[in-house]
Design an enzyme around this catalytic site. Structure first.
Site, PDB file in Angstrom:
ATOM      1  N   GLY A 107       0.763  -1.247   0.000  1.00  0.00           N
ATOM      2  CA  GLY A 107       0.000   0.000   0.000  1.00  0.00           C
ATOM      3  C   GLY A 107       0.786   1.284   0.000  1.00  0.00           C
TER       4      GLY A 107
ATOM      5  N   PRO B 141       4.674  -5.176  -0.477  1.00  0.00           N
ATOM      6  CA  PRO B 141       4.663  -3.992  -1.344  1.00  0.00           C
ATOM      7  C   PRO B 141       4.576  -4.378  -2.820  1.00  0.00           C
ATOM      8  CG  PRO B 141       6.906  -4.450  -0.633  1.00  0.00           C
ATOM      9  CD  PRO B 141       6.020  -5.440   0.076  1.00  0.00           C
ATOM     10  N   GLY B 142       3.792  -3.658  -3.563  1.00  0.00           N
ATOM     11  CA  GLY B 142       3.699  -3.878  -5.002  1.00  0.00           C
ATOM     12  C   GLY B 142       4.161  -2.627  -5.736  1.00  0.00           C
ATOM     13  N   ARG B 143       3.256  -1.650  -5.781  1.00  0.00           N
ATOM     14  CA  ARG B 143       3.512  -0.418  -6.521  1.00  0.00           C
ATOM     15  C   ARG B 143       4.854   0.222  -6.181  1.00  0.00           C
ATOM     16  NH1 ARG B 143      -0.919   2.745  -8.018  1.00  0.00           N
ATOM     17  NH2 ARG B 143      -2.054   1.727  -6.351  1.00  0.00           N
TER      18      ARG B 143
ATOM     19  N   ARG C  69      -5.151   2.854 -15.963  1.00  0.00           N
ATOM     20  CA  ARG C  69      -5.310   3.615 -14.723  1.00  0.00           C
ATOM     21  C   ARG C  69      -6.007   4.959 -14.885  1.00  0.00           C
ATOM     22  NH1 ARG C  69      -1.947   5.118 -11.592  1.00  0.00           N
ATOM     23  NH2 ARG C  69      -2.931   4.322  -9.712  1.00  0.00           N
TER      24      ARG C  69
ATOM     25  N   TYR D 234      -9.318   4.968 -12.738  1.00  0.00           N
ATOM     26  CA  TYR D 234      -9.249   5.666 -11.446  1.00  0.00           C
ATOM     27  C   TYR D 234      -9.065   7.169 -11.600  1.00  0.00           C
ATOM     28  CZ  TYR D 234      -7.421   0.937 -10.510  1.00  0.00           C
ATOM     29  OH  TYR D 234      -7.204  -0.419 -10.477  1.00  0.00           O
TER      30      TYR D 234
ATOM     31  N   CYS E 278     -12.089   3.270 -29.203  1.00  0.00           N
ATOM     32  CA  CYS E 278     -13.372   3.957 -29.375  1.00  0.00           C
ATOM     33  C   CYS E 278     -14.118   4.120 -28.059  1.00  0.00           C
ATOM     34  CB  CYS E 278     -14.211   3.189 -30.391  1.00  0.00           C
ATOM     35  SG  CYS E 278     -13.319   3.017 -31.928  1.00  0.00           S
TER      36      CYS E 278
ATOM     37  N   TYR F  20       0.851  -1.827 -12.235  1.00  0.00           N
ATOM     38  CA  TYR F  20      -0.534  -1.872 -12.709  1.00  0.00           C
ATOM     39  C   TYR F  20      -0.678  -1.252 -14.095  1.00  0.00           C
ATOM     40  CZ  TYR F  20      -0.958  -2.852  -7.738  1.00  0.00           C
ATOM     41  OH  TYR F  20      -0.783  -3.391  -6.485  1.00  0.00           O
TER      42      TYR F  20
HETATM   43  N1  LLP Z   1      -1.438  -7.064  -0.761  1.00  0.00           N
HETATM   44  C1  LLP Z   1      -2.727  -7.206  -1.092  1.00  0.00           C
HETATM   45  C2  LLP Z   1      -3.548  -8.178  -0.386  1.00  0.00           C
HETATM   46  C3  LLP Z   1      -3.276  -6.411  -2.117  1.00  0.00           C
HETATM   47  O1  LLP Z   1      -4.548  -6.539  -2.438  1.00  0.00           O
HETATM   48  C4  LLP Z   1      -2.457  -5.466  -2.788  1.00  0.00           C
HETATM   49  C5  LLP Z   1      -2.986  -4.631  -3.870  1.00  0.00           C
HETATM   50  C6  LLP Z   1      -1.107  -5.371  -2.415  1.00  0.00           C
HETATM   51  C7  LLP Z   1      -0.639  -6.174  -1.390  1.00  0.00           C
HETATM   52  C8  LLP Z   1      -0.153  -4.435  -3.077  1.00  0.00           C
HETATM   53  O2  LLP Z   1      -0.527  -3.122  -2.897  1.00  0.00           O
HETATM   54  P1  LLP Z   1       0.450  -1.948  -3.367  1.00  0.00           P
HETATM   55  O3  LLP Z   1       1.694  -2.035  -2.520  1.00  0.00           O
HETATM   56  O4  LLP Z   1       0.748  -2.147  -4.792  1.00  0.00           O
HETATM   57  O5  LLP Z   1      -0.331  -0.718  -3.106  1.00  0.00           O
HETATM   58  N2  LLP Z   1      -4.835  -1.389  -9.794  1.00  0.00           N
HETATM   59  C9  LLP Z   1      -4.761  -0.380  -8.760  1.00  0.00           C
HETATM   60  C10 LLP Z   1      -4.168  -0.909  -7.481  1.00  0.00           C
HETATM   61  C11 LLP Z   1      -4.878  -2.125  -6.949  1.00  0.00           C
HETATM   62  C12 LLP Z   1      -4.242  -2.674  -5.701  1.00  0.00           C
HETATM   63  C13 LLP Z   1      -4.797  -4.016  -5.378  1.00  0.00           C
HETATM   64  N3  LLP Z   1      -4.209  -4.663  -4.247  1.00  0.00           N
HETATM   65  C14 LLP Z   1      -3.988   0.805  -9.295  1.00  0.00           C
HETATM   66  O6  LLP Z   1      -3.578   0.785 -10.459  1.00  0.00           O
HETATM   67  O7  LLP Z   1      -3.820   1.806  -8.603  1.00  0.00           O
END
Ligand code: LLP
Length: 420
Positions: A243, A279-281, A317, A321, A347, A375
């Site tokens: 997050g 962490p992802g993003r 995105r 969003y 389109c 993403y």
């Molecule tokens: N863990 C869980 C259980 C999650 O559902 C997520 C993201 C993460 C970790 C990683 O979160 P991050 O560190 O990336 O914030 N498509 C959207 C974001 C969707 C996030 C879904 N869950 C976007 O493009 O902003």
């Protein structure tokens, strides 16, 4: 430090000009920087290693943000674990050389087959999101003669103050178990023969630029850990989810990993629990951009459009969003600056990557849509029968194609017309 910068008037990824990448691989193309990916993970590892509670922590990269094998393999080589949400992601991380003992499995709808495969692989933990899922896992593990390690994903009911589509920690969300049900569910889990209670988990949302809600969530989780201990249930690890947000816009400030993690680690001192993060993003977002070419300019009275060869199917995105991505020319020119809506050929009126962007451009120019490493490709589709973009990774002065551009024939290869 950004790994994308202007050198001699041309934007580069590390030491490679984006012009060269466009010539060699075509556009649209996702361009990633190996050094940026490495630095982003190192920021987490350094903060963890410097804190007494952080030693032995597990950083499980959230695969959904960018699941290219080369990205996964790089993180695996650097010691990361993975947070997966499907059987598909499990196969990807295994194919990329991940250690299954560093894999956590999140998601509200795990099938029996997915559970079975994950048990067979020997993953670190299942993050359970409902009572029904717990019972299914117990049954699947029983049939396989195994004991499944679990955490419950608890919903701490904290407002992450981010976009509603990426908020997950509020009571109204479909995610996690209700806070007030946690004790009873843990007791049930502890009594099941094929379940081993391992940890507790929460993930409150994505793109958080304020670390305060993470602290609030941890306080709620720790109160629960104490209640569990009082009822004889020991928690071995605390998974704080992902997050942490990134800077999407010039001038925006992103919190450092230290400012996010240190207050959390401080709270965990003396508890003897392992820390897990997802962490992802933050690991990939600013390590990638989408390289695209201007096809046409369409100046208008009300609005002017720059029509590019990338579209909402490549980067969803903005449409989904109303997300902002900086859009920068690869080669700066001098001349008239106009406000353009930067749009794709799809389109749909929602097919824009940016609106009212002041740009000095001509048809044929290259543009870089920044902060697209997370993403971006992972959410790309074939809408309008558009092959998905190529992906390349830059490493110093070298460029590697890590996913070739799809061909149109591949898009309908699995389809069949009815018999005559
Ligand atoms: N863990 C869980 C259980 C999650 O559902 C997520 C993201 C993460 C970790 C990683 O979160 P991050 O560190 O990336 O914030 N498509 C959207 C974001 C969707 C996030 C879904 N869950 C976007 O493009 O902003």
């Amino acid at each position: 430090m950004s790994h994308f910068s202007i050198k001699n008037g041309v934007m580069h990824a590390e030491s490679v000009s984006l012009q060269r990448i466009a010539e060699q691989f075509g556009t649209p193309a996702y361009v990633y920087s190996r050094a940026a990916l490495t630095a982003a993970l190192a920021e987490f590892q350094d903060v963890l290693n410097a804190h007494p509670v952080g030693a032995g922590a597990l950083v499980c990269y959230a695969v959904k943000a960018n699941s290219n094998l080369a990205v996964l393999n790089l993180f695996a080589r650097l010691g990361a674990g993975f947070d997966i949400v499907s059987g598909g992601e499990l196969e990807r991380v295994l194919a990329a050389g991940a250690d299954p003992r560093k894999v956590v499995f999140s998601g509200v709808g795990k099938t029996a087959a997915e559970m079975q495969r994950a048990l067979e692989a020997g993953i670190f933990c299942f993050n359970i999101e409902s009572a029904a899922e717990l019972e299914r896992l117990n049954a699947v593990a029983g049939a396989a003669g195994k004991k499944a390690p679990i955490s419950f994903r608890v919903n701490p009911n904290v407002d992450p103050k981010t976009h509603p589509y990426i908020s997950t920690g509020l009571k109204e969300a479909k995610f996690g178990i209700a806070y007030d049900d946690a004790l009873v569910l843990y007791q049930r889990a502890a009594a099941l023969p094929n379940i081993a209670v391992a940890g507790i988990d929460c993930h409150i949302g994505s793109q958080l630029l304020d670390p305060a809600p993470f602290v609030e969530a941890l306080d709620r989780i720790l109160a629960l850990v104490d209640q569990l201990a009082a009822s004889g249930i020991r928690i071995h690890h605390i998974d704080l989810g992902g997050g942490l947000g990134i800077k999407y816009q010039e001038g925006q400030v992103q919190p450092t990993v230290a400012s996010y993690l240190n207050p959390l680690l401080d709270k965990l001192a003396g508890r003897g629990v392992q820390v897990v993060l997802e962490p992802g993003r933050r690991l990939v977002g600013n390590a990638g951009l989408l390289l695209t070419k201007v096809e046409f300019l369409k100046p208008g009275e009300g609005k002017s459009f720059a029509i590019i060869d990338a579209a909402m199917n490549d980067l969803m995105r903005p449409a989904l969003y109303e997300a902002w991505h900086d859009i920068l020319p690869v080669v700066r020119r001098s001349g008239e600056v106009r406000a353009y809506d930067v749009v794709g050929p799809v389109c749909e009126t929602g097919d824009f990557l940016g609106q009212a962007r002041p740009l000095c451009i001509e048809a044929g120019d290259l543009l870089a849509v920044m902060s697209a490493g997370a993403y971006g490709m992972a959410m790309a589709s074939n809408y309008n029968t558009r092959p998905r973009a190529a992906e390349v990774m830059v490493d110093g002065d070298q460029v590697f194609e890590i996913r070739r551009r799809e061909t149109v024939a591949e898009l309908y290869a699995g389809e069949q017309v009815l018999p005559a």
